[in-house]
Design an enzyme around this catalytic site. Structure first.
Site, mmCIF file in Angstrom:
data_model
loop_
_atom_site.group_PDB
_atom_site.id
_atom_site.type_symbol
_atom_site.label_atom_id
_atom_site.label_comp_id
_atom_site.label_asym_id
_atom_site.label_seq_id
_atom_site.Cartn_x
_atom_site.Cartn_y
_atom_site.Cartn_z
ATOM 1 N N GLN A 203 -9.281 10.006 7.016
ATOM 2 C CA GLN A 203 -8.035 10.786 7.093
ATOM 3 C C GLN A 203 -7.803 11.546 5.786
ATOM 4 O O GLN A 203 -7.404 12.719 5.795
ATOM 5 C CB GLN A 203 -6.868 9.853 7.383
ATOM 6 C CG GLN A 203 -5.503 10.501 7.228
ATOM 7 C CD GLN A 203 -4.383 9.559 7.622
ATOM 8 O OE1 GLN A 203 -4.143 9.373 8.806
ATOM 9 N NE2 GLN A 203 -3.704 8.967 6.654
ATOM 10 N N GLY B 185 0.843 -1.211 0.000
ATOM 11 C CA GLY B 185 0.000 0.000 0.000
ATOM 12 C C GLY B 185 0.867 1.246 0.000
ATOM 13 O O GLY B 185 0.691 2.144 -0.846
ATOM 14 N N HIS B 186 1.843 1.311 0.918
ATOM 15 C CA HIS B 186 2.763 2.456 0.948
ATOM 16 C C HIS B 186 3.520 2.564 -0.377
ATOM 17 O O HIS B 186 3.680 3.653 -0.930
ATOM 18 C CB HIS B 186 3.808 2.283 2.054
ATOM 19 C CG HIS B 186 3.259 2.241 3.441
ATOM 20 N ND1 HIS B 186 3.323 1.119 4.231
ATOM 21 C CD2 HIS B 186 2.638 3.187 4.193
ATOM 22 C CE1 HIS B 186 2.789 1.375 5.408
ATOM 23 N NE2 HIS B 186 2.353 2.609 5.415
HETATM 24 P P1 AMP Z 1 0.477 4.799 7.617
HETATM 25 O O1 AMP Z 1 1.928 4.454 7.541
HETATM 26 O O2 AMP Z 1 -0.382 3.673 8.057
HETATM 27 O O3 AMP Z 1 0.213 6.095 8.309
HETATM 28 O O4 AMP Z 1 0.033 5.049 6.107
HETATM 29 C C1 AMP Z 1 0.717 5.968 5.289
HETATM 30 C C2 AMP Z 1 -0.084 6.191 4.037
HETATM 31 O O5 AMP Z 1 -0.251 4.961 3.351
HETATM 32 C C3 AMP Z 1 -1.485 6.742 4.330
HETATM 33 O O6 AMP Z 1 -1.828 7.710 3.360
HETATM 34 C C4 AMP Z 1 -2.340 5.508 4.206
HETATM 35 O O7 AMP Z 1 -3.675 5.778 3.856
HETATM 36 C C5 AMP Z 1 -1.628 4.765 3.090
HETATM 37 N N1 AMP Z 1 -1.972 3.340 3.118
HETATM 38 C C6 AMP Z 1 -1.945 2.518 4.203
HETATM 39 N N2 AMP Z 1 -2.387 1.289 3.855
HETATM 40 C C7 AMP Z 1 -2.715 1.346 2.534
HETATM 41 C C8 AMP Z 1 -3.242 0.413 1.601
HETATM 42 N N3 AMP Z 1 -3.528 -0.844 1.943
HETATM 43 N N4 AMP Z 1 -3.448 0.822 0.334
HETATM 44 C C9 AMP Z 1 -3.178 2.100 -0.045
HETATM 45 N N5 AMP Z 1 -2.683 3.038 0.798
HETATM 46 C C10 AMP Z 1 -2.448 2.666 2.062
#
Ligand code: AMP
Length: 284
Positions: A154, A36-37
């Site tokens: 968010q 995802g990241h």
């Molecule tokens: P985090 O590290 O969880 O704060 O996420 C950092 C970024 O990655 C945020 O914009 C999240 O929405 C995005 N993100 C987290 N998980 C996913 C995913 N499965 N698919 C797409 N983006 C994601």
């Protein structure tokens, strides 16, 4: 790829890129990278001359009872993955660098968009998110910032904040990346015990069941919510926090389902708390 830990150095880097006429793609994260990241970094890589990923586990967005201390961290692992994705700079500041005076006296609140759902379950969460993202935007300067639809509320909060405060940043939402069984990728998935991991795709199944009802013509939100709750309740390991269907722009539940909608679920599986969502259009 360069690892930068100070605000001054990141600013100097970005000034140089802009002076040379380059555009900057920014990907704010808390690390423990997964697909995802990496999809956000890939999207930024394809569109910009320079890509900065920020890695900061922001204490301000965790309540004292939450998992700040046990949040998964591994800078070397993350740096290798970001470098592979073509990221130019990994900005990984310390807590002292970001909050030199201790707690921030100035905070950012994004009104009613942050009140329901995640805001209701985690009352200080979005103030922490909005404050740190404002700081990161201020540090990064004019750029395009990529956020995942995985954290749908968010994404709305950050986009609204950037618009309301005239921040020189374009906020772009990117689709949720999922495991083969539908589970939305999340750094917190590593904390699931095997039985919890097996039950975790129930969240996505509930969203799909709700969306299928709407696609079949259902326009009563209560029926769709009941459907999602029934699917979630079928697993003993899933403790539902919320299941809802809302207007995709306002997060308000309409009395009749029409137009752009978002199905939202949150549930605890053992210790980890997972969230997921799905967009659907309900034609008039
Ligand atoms: P985090 O590290 O969880 O704060 O996420 C950092 C970024 O990655 C945020 O914009 C999240 O929405 C995005 N993100 C987290 N998980 C996913 C995913 N499965 N698919 C797409 N983006 C994601």
């Amino acid at each position: 790829m360069k690892i930068v830990t100070t605000i001054a150095e990141l600013r100097a880097h970005h000034d140089e890129v802009r002076r040379a006429g380059g555009s900057i793609g920014l990907v704010p994260t808390m690390g423990w990278f997964h697909e995802g990241h990496l999809s956000l970094m890939g999207r930024a890589r394809a569109a910009h001359d320079h890509v900065t990923t920020t890695l900061f586990v922001n204490p301000l967005q965790f309540a004292p009872t939450e998992d700040l201390a046990t949040y998964p961290r591994d800078l070397d692992r993350d740096a290798a993955l970001a470098a592979e994705e073509g990221v130019d700079v990994l900005f990984a500041p310390s807590v002292e660098e970001m909050y030199p005076a201790g707690a921030s006296l100035t905070t950012v609140q994004v009104g009613e968009l942050s009140a329901p759902f995640e805001g209701a379950s985690r009352p200080t969460h979005f103030t922490g998110v909005a404050t740190v993202v404002t700081k990161l935007f201020s540090i990064a300067g004019p750029c395009t910032a990529y956020f995942g639809e995985k954290d749908y509320q968010q994404l709305l909060v950050v986009a609204r904040m950037a618009a309301d405060l005239n921040l020189p940043v374009e906020v772009v939402g990117c689709p949720t990346v999922r495991e083969h069984d539908g589970l939305a990728m999340s750094s917190r998935n590593v904390k699931l015990e095997p039985a919890e991991r097996a039950a975790a795709p129930t969240l996505h199944r509930a969203l799909c069941a709700g969306a299928a009802r709407i696609a079949a013509g259902e326009r009563d939100p209560d029926v769709v919510i009941d459907e999602m709750r029934t699917v979630l309740a079928a697993s003993d390991l899933v403790e539902t926090d919320y299941a809802d269907v809302v207007d995709a722009a306002t997060l308000v539940r309409p009395t009749e389902l029409r137009g752009e909608l978002r199905l939202l679920v949150a549930a605890r599986l053992g210790e980890p708390r997972l969230i997921d969502n799905l967009g659907i259009h309900a034609p008039a």
